[in-house]
Design a protein around this motif. Structure first.
Motif, PDB file in Angstrom:
ATOM      1  N   LYS A  91       0.807  -1.224   0.000  1.00 24.71           N
ATOM      2  CA  LYS A  91       0.000   0.000   0.000  1.00 24.71           C
ATOM      3  C   LYS A  91       0.839   1.272   0.000  1.00 24.71           C
ATOM      4  O   LYS A  91       0.527   2.213  -0.737  1.00 24.71           O
ATOM      5  CB  LYS A  91      -0.944  -0.015   1.203  1.00 24.71           C
ATOM      6  CG  LYS A  91      -1.767   1.255   1.322  1.00 24.71           C
ATOM      7  CD  LYS A  91      -2.439   1.358   2.668  1.00 24.71           C
ATOM      8  CE  LYS A  91      -3.065   2.728   2.868  1.00 24.71           C
ATOM      9  NZ  LYS A  91      -3.610   2.916   4.208  1.00 24.71           N
ATOM     10  N   PRO A  92       1.921   1.382   0.811  1.00 25.97           N
ATOM     11  CA  PRO A  92       2.691   2.632   0.807  1.00 25.97           C
ATOM     12  C   PRO A  92       3.294   2.982  -0.541  1.00 25.97           C
ATOM     13  O   PRO A  92       3.532   4.157  -0.819  1.00 25.97           O
ATOM     14  CB  PRO A  92       3.790   2.368   1.848  1.00 25.97           C
ATOM     15  CG  PRO A  92       3.248   1.289   2.714  1.00 25.97           C
ATOM     16  CD  PRO A  92       2.422   0.425   1.819  1.00 25.97           C
ATOM     17  N   ASP A  95       0.775   5.047  -2.584  1.00 21.36           N
ATOM     18  CA  ASP A  95       0.192   6.162  -1.851  1.00 21.36           C
ATOM     19  C   ASP A  95       0.661   7.481  -2.463  1.00 21.36           C
ATOM     20  O   ASP A  95       1.421   8.241  -1.864  1.00 21.36           O
ATOM     21  CB  ASP A  95       0.571   6.078  -0.374  1.00 21.36           C
ATOM     22  CG  ASP A  95      -0.150   7.108   0.462  1.00 21.36           C
ATOM     23  OD1 ASP A  95      -1.163   7.658  -0.015  1.00 21.36           O
ATOM     24  OD2 ASP A  95       0.295   7.383   1.591  1.00 21.36           O
ATOM     25  N   ASP A 125       7.378   5.379  -5.456  1.00 23.19           N
ATOM     26  CA  ASP A 125       6.107   4.727  -5.771  1.00 23.19           C
ATOM     27  C   ASP A 125       6.281   3.734  -6.905  1.00 23.19           C
ATOM     28  O   ASP A 125       7.231   3.809  -7.695  1.00 23.19           O
ATOM     29  CB  ASP A 125       5.053   5.769  -6.154  1.00 23.19           C
ATOM     30  CG  ASP A 125       5.306   6.374  -7.522  1.00 23.19           C
ATOM     31  OD1 ASP A 125       4.586   6.026  -8.483  1.00 23.19           O
ATOM     32  OD2 ASP A 125       6.228   7.211  -7.646  1.00 23.19           O
TER      33      ASP A 125
END
Length: 283
Positions: A91-92, A95, A125
């Motif tokens: 998830k990070p 983000d 990312d």
């Protein structure tokens, strides 16, 4: 008269049974300050102020920070390396918002700055690299098909769709942005200049963005123009990767120049491969 006597006696009994109550006067009543006097209440925060919290009994697998709050008894069994197979573990790396992605795309178009790794050090990312590679596959298939179709029609020759163009493009772009950072990660670790693996994925993913407009310009039916476009795109992409890794690789000692040169030449080789297979139209 008898009834009247009883009435007076009853009245006396009643009046004698009720004690006299003194008048206390006015009693001041004070109310505590309520949060409703101001809007919104100072002690309550909503989504706008960023303080919204899920219910206590809600599933917080998507809101719990990775490695943050302690796990429960059921979660401890899925820790360690098994946690890498959960959605929350990645998830990070997704983000980011539109502004972040646009800023990083603009940064890739100005390769001589060499500040991409500094700006993404705290928040690399995988969202941008994934969609850049996916877009490249679509553009390579659509533009390549369109160019070959027009070339065949102008010469009145039969045209057949090549499905291998999609599979080949997917293998090249997904494979390149995955395998090359992995190999570079091992090499840098060997030379005692380790870098984050996700950081390398992010850097190489955004380095391919320049090939999207380059492929769109390849529709021009001039071979020399296509070579120029492929060369400029390859040079910008190679410079973007090399300059952003130069400051970090210099800590590898005397071998830093060889590593940077290899990174630059490998990126140029990718541009040549794309030119020979995607930018070349044979009828």
């Amino acid at each position: 008269m008898m009834s009247g006597g009883y009435t007076s006696i009853d009245n006396q009994k009643v009046s004698g049974s009720v004690p006299a109550v003194s008048d206390p006067g006015r009693v001041p009543v004070q109310f505590t300050d309520s949060g409703l006097q101001t809007f919104p209440p100072s002690g309550v925060q909503g989504k706008i102020s960023g303080g919204a919290q899920p219910p206590r009994d809600a599933d917080d697998s998507f809101s719990r920070p990775v490695g943050g709050s302690p796990r429960g008894p059921d979660e401890s069994e899925g820790g360690g390396w098994l946690h890498k197979f959960t959605v929350a573990a990645y998830k990070p790396y997704f983000d980011v918002d539109t502004t972040d992605v646009l800023d990083r795309l603009k940064e890739s178009l100005f390769p001589f700055r060499g500040t991409f790794t500094e700006k993404t050090a705290n928040n690399p990312d995988l969202y941008g690299p994934f969609w850049i590679c996916t877009t490249l596959i679509f553009v390579a298939a659509s533009i390549g098909t369109f160019v070959t179709y027009i070339a065949h029609k102008l010469r009145d020759k039969e045209w057949n769709y090549d499905i291998n163009l999609i599979t080949w493009s997917a293998g090249v772009f997904y494979g390149y942005v995955t395998l090359v950072p992995l190999m570079l990660f091992v090499v840098l670790k060997y030379f005692s200049a380790p870098s984050g693996l996700v950081q390398l994925f992010c850097l190489y993913g955004y380095s391919l963005f320049i090939f999207i407009p380059a492929m769109c310009l390849s529709v021009v039916p001039l071979e020399i123009f296509r070579w120029v476009i492929a060369g400029v795109a390859g040079f910008m992409s190679a410079t973007f990767v090399a300059l952003n890794l130069k400051a970090h690789i210099t800590s590898a000692g005397e071998s830093w120049f060889l590593i940077v040169a290899s990174i630059f030449l490998l990126q140029l080789a990718l541009a040549v491969v794309l030119k020979l297979y995607l930018f070349t139209v044979s009828v």
